[in-house]
Write a protein that holds these residues in place. Structure first.
Motif, PDB file in Angstrom:
ATOM      1  N   LYS A  35      32.259 -16.351 -73.344  1.00  0.00           N
ATOM      2  CA  LYS A  35      33.155 -16.977 -72.366  1.00  0.00           C
ATOM      3  C   LYS A  35      32.695 -16.810 -70.929  1.00  0.00           C
ATOM      4  CE  LYS A  35      36.203 -12.951 -72.347  1.00  0.00           C
ATOM      5  NZ  LYS A  35      36.334 -12.461 -71.012  1.00  0.00           N
ATOM      6  N   ASP A  36      31.866 -15.809 -70.695  1.00  0.00           N
ATOM      7  CA  ASP A  36      31.379 -15.599 -69.334  1.00  0.00           C
ATOM      8  C   ASP A  36      29.992 -14.965 -69.372  1.00  0.00           C
ATOM      9  OD1 ASP A  36      31.761 -12.817 -69.787  1.00  0.00           O
ATOM     10  OD2 ASP A  36      33.746 -12.874 -68.891  1.00  0.00           O
ATOM     11  N   ASP A  43      34.765 -21.307 -68.585  1.00  0.00           N
ATOM     12  CA  ASP A  43      36.213 -21.344 -68.771  1.00  0.00           C
ATOM     13  C   ASP A  43      36.776 -22.335 -67.755  1.00  0.00           C
ATOM     14  OD1 ASP A  43      36.160 -20.001 -66.320  1.00  0.00           O
ATOM     15  OD2 ASP A  43      36.913 -18.122 -67.128  1.00  0.00           O
TER      16      ASP A  43
END
Length: 80
Positions: free
Chosen positions: A64-65, A38
């Motif tokens: 996303k992570d 991100d």
């Protein structure tokens, strides 16, 4: 220690022990930074790369992570 791997977890935006990591690089070791995929993770990786030339950037293959990557292990279609 030759052939050893060391993993270090930070709070994402806190102090990174750049002096210790620099010693690893100076001794021929490798350093990989694994921040989230991100904008904040990109900024942190860029900051570390500026301070420590020679570090590698590791991003999750999907999600996303890193937490999402682990939760959806083997099922990338479930990642956001």
């Amino acid at each position: 220690i030759e052939g050893a791997s060391i993993y270090l977890s930070t709070d994402g935006s806190g102090a990174i022990p750049t002096a210790a990591l620099k010693q690893v690089l100076e001794r021929g070791g490798q350093v990989g930074v694994a921040f989230d995929a991100d904008p904040a993770g990109e900024m942190m990786a860029w900051r570390i790369a500026q301070e420590l030339p020679g570090v590698g950037r590791i991003t999750p293959a999907y999600g996303k992570d890193w937490n999402e990557r682990l939760i959806c292990d083997g099922q990338p279609e479930q990642a956001s």
